[in-house]
Design a protein around this motif. Structure first.
Motif, PDB file in Angstrom:
ATOM      1  N   SER A 564       0.860  -1.058  -0.012  1.00  8.36           N
ATOM      2  CA  SER A 564       0.052   0.068  -0.008  1.00  8.36           C
ATOM      3  C   SER A 564       0.975   1.126  -0.113  1.00  8.36           C
ATOM      4  N   CYS A 565       0.276   2.256  -0.452  1.00  8.11           N
ATOM      5  CA  CYS A 565       1.133   3.648  -0.575  1.00  8.11           C
ATOM      6  C   CYS A 565      -0.039   4.889  -0.400  1.00  8.11           C
ATOM      7  N   LEU A 566       0.467   5.830   0.188  1.00  8.20           N
ATOM      8  CA  LEU A 566      -0.254   7.180   0.183  1.00  8.20           C
ATOM      9  C   LEU A 566       0.677   8.161  -0.158  1.00  8.20           C
ATOM     10  N   ALA A 578      -2.873  17.582  -2.470  1.00  7.82           N
ATOM     11  CA  ALA A 578      -3.416  16.799  -3.340  1.00  7.82           C
ATOM     12  C   ALA A 578      -3.242  15.420  -3.003  1.00  7.82           C
ATOM     13  N   MET A 579      -3.915  14.454  -2.880  1.00  4.95           N
ATOM     14  CA  MET A 579      -3.425  13.125  -2.441  1.00  4.95           C
ATOM     15  C   MET A 579      -4.295  11.797  -2.888  1.00  4.95           C
ATOM     16  N   ALA A 580      -3.589  10.784  -2.887  1.00  7.67           N
ATOM     17  CA  ALA A 580      -4.176   9.679  -3.584  1.00  7.67           C
ATOM     18  C   ALA A 580      -3.673   8.355  -2.870  1.00  7.67           C
ATOM     19  N   SER A 581      -4.426   7.345  -2.863  1.00  7.68           N
ATOM     20  CA  SER A 581      -4.055   6.089  -1.859  1.00  7.68           C
ATOM     21  C   SER A 581      -4.290   5.093  -2.886  1.00  7.68           C
ATOM     22  N   ALA A 582      -3.255   4.180  -2.521  1.00  5.97           N
ATOM     23  CA  ALA A 582      -3.352   2.634  -3.141  1.00  5.97           C
ATOM     24  C   ALA A 582      -3.466   1.482  -2.129  1.00  5.97           C
ATOM     25  N   GLY A 583      -4.628   1.400  -1.629  1.00  8.85           N
ATOM     26  CA  GLY A 583      -4.983   0.433  -0.425  1.00  8.85           C
ATOM     27  C   GLY A 583      -4.406   0.887   0.823  1.00  8.85           C
ATOM     28  N   HIS A 584      -4.297   2.284   1.150  1.00 10.15           N
ATOM     29  CA  HIS A 584      -3.678   2.704   2.214  1.00 10.15           C
ATOM     30  C   HIS A 584      -4.654   3.518   3.178  1.00 10.15           C
ATOM     31  N   PRO A 585      -4.613   3.626   4.374  1.00  9.86           N
ATOM     32  CA  PRO A 585      -5.586   4.541   5.318  1.00  9.86           C
ATOM     33  C   PRO A 585      -5.241   5.862   4.918  1.00  9.86           C
ATOM     34  N   ALA A 586      -6.278   6.453   5.125  1.00  7.21           N
ATOM     35  CA  ALA A 586      -6.474   8.020   4.766  1.00  7.21           C
ATOM     36  C   ALA A 586      -5.479   8.741   5.721  1.00  7.21           C
ATOM     37  N   PRO A 587      -5.188   9.824   5.617  1.00  5.42           N
ATOM     38  CA  PRO A 587      -4.244  10.445   6.795  1.00  5.42           C
ATOM     39  C   PRO A 587      -5.369  11.180   7.649  1.00  5.42           C
ATOM     40  N   ALA A 588      -4.942  11.334   8.800  1.00  5.86           N
ATOM     41  CA  ALA A 588      -5.684  12.332   9.936  1.00  5.86           C
ATOM     42  C   ALA A 588      -5.349  13.853   9.579  1.00  5.86           C
ATOM     43  N   ILE A 589      -6.389  14.822   9.815  1.00  4.99           N
ATOM     44  CA  ILE A 589      -6.119  16.111   9.525  1.00  4.99           C
ATOM     45  C   ILE A 589      -6.339  16.822  10.600  1.00  4.99           C
ATOM     46  N   VAL A 590      -5.334  17.494  11.452  1.00  3.03           N
ATOM     47  CA  VAL A 590      -5.493  18.235  12.795  1.00  3.03           C
ATOM     48  C   VAL A 590      -5.407  19.750  12.476  1.00  3.03           C
ATOM     49  N   ALA A 591      -6.717  20.467  12.376  1.00  2.83           N
ATOM     50  CA  ALA A 591      -6.866  21.810  12.307  1.00  2.83           C
ATOM     51  C   ALA A 591      -6.087  22.417  13.405  1.00  2.83           C
ATOM     52  N   PRO A 592      -5.902  23.970  13.050  1.00  2.00           N
ATOM     53  CA  PRO A 592      -4.949  24.511  14.059  1.00  2.00           C
ATOM     54  C   PRO A 592      -5.874  24.836  15.402  1.00  2.00           C
ATOM     55  N   ASP A 593      -7.184  24.586  15.346  1.00  2.00           N
ATOM     56  CA  ASP A 593      -8.009  24.805  16.612  1.00  2.00           C
ATOM     57  C   ASP A 593      -7.992  23.320  17.238  1.00  2.00           C
ATOM     58  N   GLY A 594      -7.242  22.524  16.792  1.00  2.00           N
ATOM     59  CA  GLY A 594      -7.246  21.038  17.419  1.00  2.00           C
ATOM     60  C   GLY A 594      -8.203  19.970  17.048  1.00  2.00           C
TER      61      GLY A 594
END
Length: 820
Positions: A564-566, A578-594
């Motif tokens: 897998s690869c992200l 821009a992002m794409a995934s090959a069988g890999h979990p999506a990333p988490a996104i932490v906004a500046p407010d937490g």
């Protein structure tokens, strides 16, 4: 014979007058004398009993027997048996009773009665003589000491432990009859029993007694306080049992257990040899050396052993341990040569593979190592090494070296049991040493991969602040199939990559390294994320087909199938991601407010599996947003089973916790979610986004007119002056002139010039064309074709990337190196 008669016969054989309370009855069988012992037995004070008939004190059944007992006393002159009386509080008391008539002129004028509590405990109805014979003839050592801890009585069995016969112990303390014994600890136990009344049972004492001064003995001792009739302590009664064999067997088992736990924890030959020495000291020996053949230390196959003990054999010291700090018994350091003389016991053990033991070592007759006999003999003599064992280290029929055990501080020499024990755990260690030897080459290769496949640091760039944490499931090599990367791209952008290959160890690491190299190569093409993954998928599929046609399918290409690869690209100028995934979990996104969310990213097929095409999503990220790219080992832990949603929720809570510096936060999250050894590799890459302010970017829209080239040069020079980069003005004017001219001549659509100052000075010219210029190497007679060649000479790097509206030609100049 009835049951009551049988009880009476039994009581007559066990009755002991010394423990009985006497009573006196008159001719009417009334009580005329009542003692304190009788009061303690039945609870009645004398005032309540005197004058009452004895039958009134008995239970009804036994009271009815009184006439019969009187008649028997007259016939037999006495009677002994069992009667049950009624205690003052109402409970029955079973008593041993002896009735003796006192004759007065031929008629019984009174009766003497002796009563004793039979009780419920076994043995209390034994006679004193039986108990005395039991104590005297017991094979268990028994003694009684008074409150000053001086002997007042002991049995003959205690003599087997030393200290002399019972009569020699009387009036003496333990330290006087057993000098050299740790009497203080034993007397401390006795004092505690005297003070508290709490018995000490099965207290194990290890030491040397007079009966075996040269041998460590173990004894199980129990201490009980003795009290008088008023409950006052009068001494201590203790027993002694020899448990030396049990103690030694337990020590042997403990040593074997320790050897199993501590030897062979790694595939390092030297560490395994040192573990062998550490385990044996001080449990078995005072000084231990481990010497191995040099080929074993190098991981090679050992040569055939010496054909005879006439050959001197050089070995290398691989481990040593001593009860003395600093190992002063030897001048041979770890890794140094330990050369033994021909015919010496170590060489004989190497030659025939048999162990050797000497109970009493004669220092003057033992010369093993090279050097003068006098100096070596004096060394043995000064050190006081008196007993020795040499055990060859053999595994799978091959002798790898020898282990030598010495004793000095303890006086008992090595015996056959010691030799058997040493051979057993040396045999275990030998397998570990041989395994370490066999796999040392693979381990060394794995360590090289570990140093080279994963990034040692992150490249300098201004797009994101990054931190990463990697924890492999394979602790042996420290390698696995997970990887991460940070790749600078053109236009101040950056690519963030996380991937995972199935498997661990060298195969997984090799596949991982191949994929990582491919991703870096594809990243240089400046392709969108979905196209990078499409090309990577083609590479994996082609490699698998090529390798699958061969006999060996355990190669990196086959390992990469299902990986897998992200792939994420972030632009600090626009804030676009821009992002794409090959069988890999999506990333988490932490906004500046937490606030923590997960990117809604379509998950494409794993690499090499075929199926649907890859898709990408584009996001606008606020400055200070944190991207958390991870492998599934972080969220699919034993605590969550294989439930990714539960794992994502744990990750969400960890990311939403109190913020801290990114590097420490990254390690904290991995430690929290994977507190123990992971069953799958874990990789976490965190990136906090930055934005390049308008003051660091300059943009001009240009007309499709050759005259605009001069305007572009002037604008560029003015901007470089504002940025304090006048030294780059000449080369930048040349680059701008060439790129704008090419766009006007060969492209179509709007033309835009953009300058960016970051780690480098970036010059970009975009147009609506789709044809990419290529570098030519003109001859000296050619009139054109030198533009891109000059750009390649003056810039750090240059290239082309395509956009939905056309293409961008870019070039970078270093801000740290002087211009050409």
């Amino acid at each position: 014979m009835g049951a009551s008669e049988e009880r009476d016969v039994l009581a007559r054989g066990r009755f002991d007058m010394a423990d009985a309370a006497p009573l006196l009855l008159d001719a009417r069988m009334a009580v005329t004398s009542w003692t304190a012992d009788a009061e303690r037995l039945l609870g009645y004070p004398a005032a309540d009993v005197l004058g009452r008939r004895a039958a009134e004190l008995l239970v009804p059944e036994d009271a009815a027997r009184i006439p019969e007992l009187v008649e028997r006393c007259r016939e037999e002159s006495s009677w002994t048996g069992l009667l049950s009386a009624r205690h003052r509080d109402g409970h029955p008391v079973l008593m041993m009773v002896r009735v003796v008539p006192v004759q007065h002129r031929g008629n019984p004028a009174r009766w003497v009665v002796l009563i004793a509590d039979l009780g419920d405990g076994p043995g209390w109805d034994m006679s004193r003589s039986v108990l005395e014979r039991l104590a005297a003839r017991s094979p268990v050592g028994i003694a009684i000491v008074d409150t000053d801890l001086r002997y007042v009585w002991s049995n003959a069995a205690l003599q087997q432990f030393g200290g002399g016969p019972p009569q020699q112990r009387l009036g003496r303390r333990l330290a006087e009859v057993q000098p050299g014994l740790d009497a203080e600890r034993l007397e401390a136990q006795m004092r505690r029993v005297l003070e508290t009344g709490e018995s000490v049972v099965a207290y194990e004492h290890v030491g040397r007694v007079q009966s075996a001064p040269h041998r460590e003995s173990a004894h199980s001792m129990s201490f009980i306080r003795l009290e008088d009739d008023h409950g006052n302590p009068i001494g201590v009664y203790y027993t002694v049992v020899d448990v030396t064999e049990r103690h030694r067997a337990r020590k042997r088992l403990a040593l074997l257990d320790r050897a199993g736990d501590h030897i062979g924890r790694s595939l390092d030959v030297l560490q395994t040899a040192q573990e062998l020495a550490d385990v044996a000291v001080p449990g078995m020996a005072d000084f231990v050396t481990v010497d191995l053949l040099e080929s074993v230390l190098k991981g090679a196959e050992p040569p055939p052993g010496p054909q005879s003990d006439a050959d001197a054999v050089p070995l290398r010291r691989a481990g040593q341990q001593s009860v003395r700090a600093g190992v002063p018994e030897t001048v041979v350091d770890i890794g140094d040569v330990a050369a033994y003389l021909a015919g010496s016991p170590p060489v004989r053990c190497l030659a025939d593979g048999e162990s050797w033991r000497e109970e009493r070592l004669d220092p003057l007759a033992t010369v093993w190592a090279t050097g003068t006999p006098e100096s070596r003999a004096a060394s043995f003599l000064d050190l006081g090494l008196h007993s020795v064992m040499i055990v060859p280290i053999r595994a799978r029929g091959i002798t790898l070296g020898i282990t030598t055990f010495f004793r000095r501080t303890r006086q008992d020499p090595f015996d056959e049991d010691d030799l058997s024990l040493a051979e057993e755990f040396v045999a275990r260690a030998a397998l570990c040493v041989d395994n370490a030897r066999r796999y040392s080459s693979e381990r060394d290769a794995a360590l090289v991969l570990q140093r080279n496949l994963l990034p040692h640091g992150f490249p300098e760039q201004d797009a994101v602040e990054v931190a990463a944490c990697y924890r492999p499931a394979d602790e042996l090599t420290g390698l696995g199939g997970d990887w991460f990367d940070v790749i600078p791209l053109s236009g101040a952008r950056v690519a963030l990559v996380v991937g995972e290959v199935a498997g661990h160890g060298i195969d997984g690491a090799a596949a991982m390294g191949r994929l990582r190299a491919s991703v870096q190569t594809l990243a240089d093409l400046d392709l969108p994320p979905e196209e990078v993954l499409a090309h990577l998928d083609d590479l994996v599929s082609r490699a698998a087909r090529e390798e699958g046609s061969g006999a060996d399918t355990h190669t990196s290409g086959m390992q990469a199938v299902g990986a897998s690869c992200l792939y994420v690209v972030y632009d600090p100028v626009s804030g676009g991601c821009a992002m794409a995934s090959a069988g890999h979990p999506a990333p988490a996104i932490v906004a500046p407010d937490g606030t923590v969310t997960f990117a809604e990213l379509p998950c494409g097929p794993a690499l090499g599996m075929g199926g649907l095409p890859f898709e990408s999503v584009e996001l606008d990220l606020t400055e200070g947003t944190v991207l958390a790219l991870h492998t599934d080992g972080l969220i699919a832990t034993p605590g969550t089973g294989r439930n990714p949603e539960a794992g994502r929720e744990r990750l969400r809570r960890a990311l939403a916790a109190q913020p801290q510096p990114l590097d420490g936060r990254c390690r904290t999250i991995v430690d929290e979610l994977v507190p123990t050894r992971p069953y799958d590799d874990v990789a976490l890459l965190m990136a906090r986004t930055r934005r390049l302010g308008a003051e660091r970017v300059a943009t001009w829209d240009l007309r499709v007119d050759p005259a605009v080239v001069a305007d572009a040069r002037k604008a560029t020079t003015a901007q470089l002056t504002a940025w304090g980069l006048d030294e780059l003005a000449f080369t930048t004017e040349l680059i701008v002139s060439e790129l704008v001219t090419n766009a006007i001549r060969h492209a179509s659509g709007p033309i835009r010039l953009r300058l960016i100052t970051e780690q480098a000075l970036i010059c970009e010219v975009s147009d609506g064309g789709t044809t990419s210029p290529h570098l030519r190497h003109p001859k000296t007679t050619d009139e054109g074709g030198r533009g891109l060649f000059l750009i390649s000479q003056f810039t750090q790097r240059w290239g082309t990337r395509y956009t939905p509206d056309g293409k961008i030609i870019w070039a970078e100049q270093s801000l740290t190196e002087p211009p050409v």
